[in-house]
Design an enzyme around this catalytic site. Structure first.
Site, short mmCIF file in Angstrom:
data_model
loop_
_atom_site.label_atom_id
_atom_site.label_comp_id
_atom_site.label_asym_id
_atom_site.label_seq_id
_atom_site.Cartn_x
_atom_site.Cartn_y
_atom_site.Cartn_z
N ASP A 111 0.83 -1.20 0.00
CA ASP A 111 0.00 0.00 0.00
C ASP A 111 0.87 1.26 0.00
OD1 ASP A 111 -2.76 1.20 0.44
OD2 ASP A 111 -1.72 1.97 2.21
N GLU B 41 14.30 -14.78 -0.92
CA GLU B 41 14.53 -15.94 -0.05
C GLU B 41 13.38 -16.94 -0.11
OE1 GLU B 41 15.54 -14.92 3.95
OE2 GLU B 41 16.60 -13.08 3.34
#
Length: 548
Positions: free
Chosen positions: A199, A257
């Site tokens: 956002d 990751e």
């Protein structure tokens, strides 16, 4: 192997308004689980969940008080885990909103920060001394009206809030804040989320010198005032700062990751939206996708669509946009663009065909597949703080957030057994899922058809794009890969038009998802909101020209 998000289709779920399972009138996670088959039946790739984390709900969840907990309004962490499992079982990815530019003023971080200038989190938010006359440190306004600074008598300072006063801005110049935000993201990634919609991603950093913003010259040339004074400034110093890029690289490193994890950034900046979208997605080390508000306004012209797309890929040829025509922040496009159509259903289908033909990824907002128009609400029915403040010139965001109409019959059409938090009115009720499921010619059936068709033509997801020089209101472009090409033509008006076509191979036909179009040997006729798709064996096999 191509990443799933590149050219993928994301379906935005606004949890409050999707499906209520317990009769309290507010949608929830178990309700979403109950409706997962509907989402899967569309043929989309991913679900985006608007905020579900703990919140006082001052701004409908975009004011977070606990980043690691599901708000009881929506369910529990166990419900979240179940939603992930069941979505994944249907081949659907799930991303969730991360609202980290600001928190709720009831977040423990802020409750500690506001107590003194010397506590452990004193510098976790943006604090500033008053000017000698007691006024705020600069002229920055808040998006929801008023100044962006709120006085705190305990500290004897102002704090920054770009939105509501109950949404204080985090201080990303503080390395500890960055670490805390990344830890929050890691929590959800380890829980199995497939990524985030970030956002207000260009609001993270502010000018450390707190310089005042200059006036918005373009706006002021046309209007002596604006409905919202926020629009009267060019926000050079309160957002979109260059420091943002380094933090976005840290976000990308974290996501790397977790193979397949994806980021979609929301860029809110009317002056340089496309520029930031390209900048924030270029180089492969920042965000995967970004969207702005360029196609979420009233403008519906060939020149507008073409200019924004060409500008994006000129600035960031290796970047990747996410295009959308509706979401939870703007009036639904079937209503916004109604002056350019004779039929709401025809406009809904043309819009779907257009957004799914653009180079980039796509975000569809819940109810878009039904052709839902904006809901006309009374002032006393509003819940949105923006709409309440700026009524009636700006009616806010509630009109696009009313509940999904599922069942046939009367409102609320199976959304809840109780009283819905926002009303379901007849124009939306009449477009319910059940009736459209039973109608092979419905807008819902068309969405399923064109999404399935798009998957059989990879050039529409991944191919290059090249525009033809045609006069308004015709938008025409070629999507192409080494394996073939697709000519895409759209009449963005309520009038009939025809254009000349040259170089088509003998026997060329329109693709079956075309509508309001007739192809002759050298002429393409397009009715109101008509559009045509023409598949070709190579990228240079045909051209268009204005019909003499």
């Amino acid at each position: 192997m191509t990443e799933w998000w590149r050219g993928g289709v994301i379906y935005q779920v606004y949890p409050r308004s999707f499906q209520d399972s317990n009769g309290d009138g507010v949608g929830d996670l178990p309700g979403i689980i109950d409706r997962l088959d509907h989402i899967a039946s569309l043929g989309v790739d991913c679900i985006w969940l608007s905020p579900i984390t703990q919140s006082p709900q001052d701004d409908m969840g975009y004011d977070v008080s606990d980043y690691r907990e599901v708000d009881r309004l929506f369910g529990s962490l166990q419900d979240f885990d179940s939603l992930l499992d069941q979505a994944h079982a249907r081949g659907l990815k799930v991303i969730m909103d991360q609202v980290v530019s600001h928190t709720s003023d009831r977040h423990p971080w802020f409750e500690e920060s506001r107590l003194s200038r010397t506590n452990a989190r004193a510098d976790w938010y943006v604090w500033a001394d008053p000017l000698p006359d007691g006024s705020p440190p600069n002229n920055w306004p808040a998006v929801f009206g008023g100044r962006a600074w709120e006085w705190n008598p305990t500290r004897g300072q102002y704090y920054l809030h770009n939105f509501l006063a109950s949404q204080p801005d985090l201080n990303f110049h503080n390395a500890e804040v960055q670490e805390a935000v990344l830890d929050v993201m890691r929590f959800w990634l380890e829980r199995g989320i497939d990524g985030f919609r970030l956002d207000t991603v260009n609001y993270y950093f502010h000018d450390s010198k707190l310089r005042s913003n200059p006036p918005n010259k373009l706006k002021n040339e046309h209007l002596p005032y604006a409905v919202n004074p926020y629009d009267m400034q060019e926000h050079l110093f309160s957002k979109s700062r260059p420091e943002n890029l380094d933090f976005l690289r840290r976000v990308r490193a974290l996501l790397n990751e977790f193979p397949g994890a994806t980021s979609v950034g929301e860029v809110g900046d009317s002056h340089k939206s496309v520029q930031l979208m390209a900048q924030y997605t270029s180089g492969g080390d920042t965000l995967h996708l970004c969207y702005g508000f360029d196609f979420l306004g009233d403008e519906f012209t060939a020149a507008h669509f073409r200019s924004r797309i060409e500008q994006f890929f000129e600035i960031g040829p290796d970047g990747w946009p996410c295009w959308s025509f509706s979401n939870h922040d703007v009036p639904r496009h079937v209503t916004r663009w109604a002056p350019h159509s004779r039929s709401a259903a025809a406009l809904a289908r043309q819009s779907a065909a257009l957004v799914l033909a653009l180079r980039g990824s796509v975000c569809l907002y819940q109810g878009e597949e039904l052709g839902l128009p904006e809901t006309d609400l009374l002032f006393e029915e509003l819940t949105d703080p923006r709409g309440i403040r700026f009524w009636p010139e700006d009616k806010g965001r509630d009109g696009c957030r009313t509940p999904m109409p599922w069942d046939a019959g009367e409102a609320p059409n199976g959304f809840t057994s109780g009283t819905p938090w926002l009303p379901v009115k007849y124009p939306q009720s009449a477009l319910n899922v059940a009736d459209q499921n039973a109608d092979a010619g419905s807008t819902l059936a068309f969405y399923r058809t064109i999404l399935a068709w798009r998957k059989t033509h990879p050039m529409l997801a991944l191919g290059d794009i090249a525009f033809f020089d045609l006069a308004e209101p015709i938008l025409a472009f070629r999507r192409s890969t080494d394996a073939g090409a697709m000519l895409c033509v759209f009449n963005l008006s309520a009038d009939d038009h025809a254009i000349a076509v040259t170089g088509l191979p003998p026997g060329t036909r329109l693709e079956p998802v075309s509508a309001g179009a007739v192809l002759h040997a050298t002429k393409l006729q397009l009715g109101a909101n008509g559009y045509a798709f023409i598949a070709l064996p190579s990228a240079s096999a045909a051209a268009f020209a204005d019909l003499a």
